[in-house]
Design an enzyme around this catalytic site. Structure first.
Site, short mmCIF file in Angstrom:
data_model
loop_
_atom_site.label_atom_id
_atom_site.label_comp_id
_atom_site.label_asym_id
_atom_site.label_seq_id
_atom_site.Cartn_x
_atom_site.Cartn_y
_atom_site.Cartn_z
N HIS A 1 -40.90 49.21 -36.97
CA HIS A 1 -41.45 48.17 -36.09
C HIS A 1 -42.03 47.02 -36.90
CE1 HIS A 1 -43.23 46.94 -32.10
NE2 HIS A 1 -43.79 46.08 -32.95
N GLU B 1 -49.43 47.45 -24.92
CA GLU B 1 -50.25 47.07 -26.08
C GLU B 1 -51.52 46.41 -25.54
OE1 GLU B 1 -48.44 44.43 -28.91
OE2 GLU B 1 -50.02 44.74 -30.40
N HIS C 1 -41.98 42.36 -37.37
CA HIS C 1 -41.64 41.03 -36.83
C HIS C 1 -41.29 40.12 -38.00
CE1 HIS C 1 -43.00 41.80 -32.65
NE2 HIS C 1 -43.73 42.70 -33.27
N ASP D 1 -45.54 46.45 -38.38
CA ASP D 1 -45.69 45.45 -37.32
C ASP D 1 -45.79 44.02 -37.87
OD1 ASP D 1 -45.80 44.48 -34.73
OD2 ASP D 1 -47.82 45.21 -34.30
N GLN E 1 -40.70 37.78 -26.26
CA GLN E 1 -42.15 37.73 -26.50
C GLN E 1 -42.94 37.15 -25.31
OE1 GLN E 1 -44.52 37.96 -29.82
NE2 GLN E 1 -45.52 38.32 -27.85
N HIS F 1 -42.20 46.88 -26.70
CA HIS F 1 -43.64 46.82 -26.81
C HIS F 1 -44.16 47.32 -25.47
CE1 HIS F 1 -42.72 44.29 -30.20
NE2 HIS F 1 -43.99 44.13 -30.50
FE FE2 Z 1 -44.94 44.31 -32.47
#
Ligand code: FE2
Length: 424
Positions: A57, A213, A59, A309, A152, A210
């Site tokens: 995971h 979160e 970005h 992450d 996102q 996701h």
């Molecule tokens: Fe993430």
């Protein structure tokens, strides 16, 4: 004649004095005390030879952008998302590619040879998608990069969200992502999970969302994700990332939820460095840790992996691509300090993460890729404790990276000079 013969290695399962025979980029044999002609020989000196680290995971479209155009003052997830929204219109493909390649260099040096990266599909230009597809092509000779189409701004909440995500998949993005807790309502969140799982089923893709979160105990999209996985026959192909709301959920509800997740074959990825940093921000004291229930999920039979992450991006100003740092934080936050718990945390950044990504040939066994990391540690517990130096990193039989052993020379009054590394 073998291409490479490593001898006197310790393996993560505790076997010592092991020889690893390599031929044509694959492991031909793993056995104790083998001696055979080989073009190259390496004495592991009893140190730990582990399969490569895997980050399930990440970005990569945002990495190493810390401070662009400003830093996240509140340190919250929502300011991070807003900041990323400010940065997006300023992104240039060449700079993004340069940052991603620099990060991949760091990763390889740390023995991190497979990364699943989310890529934001909210912008109709799909600039980040094209850039990371190019990065994937460029790093393919030395690193497995798997991409997740990540809306996102919310696949239903942002204009053109579904179309943009479909176009990203058309371009070759591997996995379907989502962010149900960021949709406008709980109902929209659930609808997005259903829609995205259907898109994955129709295209034969994996899913990694996701999911929840948040510190909101009523954010329960993981339940819908588990249900949809089962309804659509996607068992073993779906992952819920973060799942931080589970930290704050009612225990009775969790006792029903855990078997549901296990039964649906949904894997869970926790991101300890980020969860401990971003969650609990609205609390006074006591402040919640915000990490999902890792040992309980593992005990229920769920495959749990740890992700990094973020590294130096709008959400997090720290990090270095070191999955041992991730495991180190994970075991502290989850209080997994038993020997078995620490080893489970090592698995969370190696074999469990490889399983999430459906990686083939990951492991130290005959028939696997000859990809491994020689660590300056004698076992996984010491590797995590010391965030041990990656002495040598191999991929498919080829040496990719070397780092000199970490030692300290001590010049103490009344004592002779000694050189040693931090071991009891
Ligand atoms: Fe993430």
């Amino acid at each position: 004649m073998l291409d490479l013969l490593i001898h006197d290695a310790t393996l993560p399962d505790g076997r010592t004095g092991m020889s690893i025979a390599v031929q044509d980029g694959r492991i031909a044999e793993v056995t104790a005390g083998l001696d055979a002609p080989a073009a190259q020989k390496l004495d592991a000196c009893g140190l730990l030879l582990a399969p490569p680290f895997v980050d399930p995971h990440f970005h990569m479209d945002a990495t190493l952008s810390y401070g662009l155009p400003r830093v996240n003052q509140s340190g919250t997830l929502l300011e991070g998302i807003a900041l990323w929204g400010e940065l997006k219109p300023l992104l240039k493909a060449e700079a993004l590619i340069e940052r991603a390649l620099a990060y991949c260099d760091w990763a390889v040096a740390k023995g991190l040879l497979a990364i699943r990266s989310h890529v934001d599909t909210s912008d109709a230009s799909l600039l980040a998608v094209d850039a990371l597809l190019e990065v994937k092509r460029l790093v393919a000779p030395y690193l497995d990069l798997q991409l997740v189409a990540f809306p996102q701004d919310g696949v239903l909440r942002s204009p053109g969200g579904v179309d943009n995500l479909r176009r990203a998949l058309d371009k070759g993005v591997d996995v379907v992502g989502g962010i149900p807790h960021f949709e406008r309502t709980m109902a929209d969140g659930a609808a997005s999970v259903k829609l995205l799982c259907e898109i994955a089923a129709e295209r034969g893709k994996l899913v990694d969302m996701h999911c929840d979160e948040s510190d909101d105990p009523l954010s329960r999209h993981i339940e819908t994700l588990a249900f949809e996985s089962q309804r659509l026959g996607l068992q073993g192909r779906v992952t819920g990332s973060h799942c931080t709301s589970m930290h704050s959920m009612d225990n009775y509800y969790v006792s029903k939820l855990l078997p549901l997740i296990a039964e649906s074959g949904v894997a869970v990825i926790s991101n300890p460095l980020i969860n401990i940093t971003l969650q609990g921000r609205h609390d006074s004291y006591p402040k919640r840790r915000g990490m999902t229930r890792v040992p309980e999920l593992m005990a229920a039979g769920v495959n749990v992996a740890f992700g990094h992450d973020c590294v130096m991006d709008p959400w997090y100003g720290m990090g270095s691509g070191d999955m041992l740092e991730v495991a180190h934080m994970g075991l502290h936050v989850a209080q997994m300090t038993s020997q078995a718990g620490i080893r489970d945390c090592f698995d969370a950044v190696t074999v469990n993460a490889a399983k999430v990504m459906h990686l083939e040939g990951h492991g130290i066994a005959a028939g696997c890729d000859a990809s491994f990391v020689l660590l300056q540690a004698r076992d996984p517990v010491e590797a995590i404790r010391l965030r041990a130096t990656r002495l040598k990193v191999y991929r498919k039989g080829r040496l990719l990276a070397e780092t000199p052993a970490a030692t300290a020379a001590l010049h103490l009054p009344g004592r002779s000079t000694q050189t040693h590394w931090m071991q009891p």
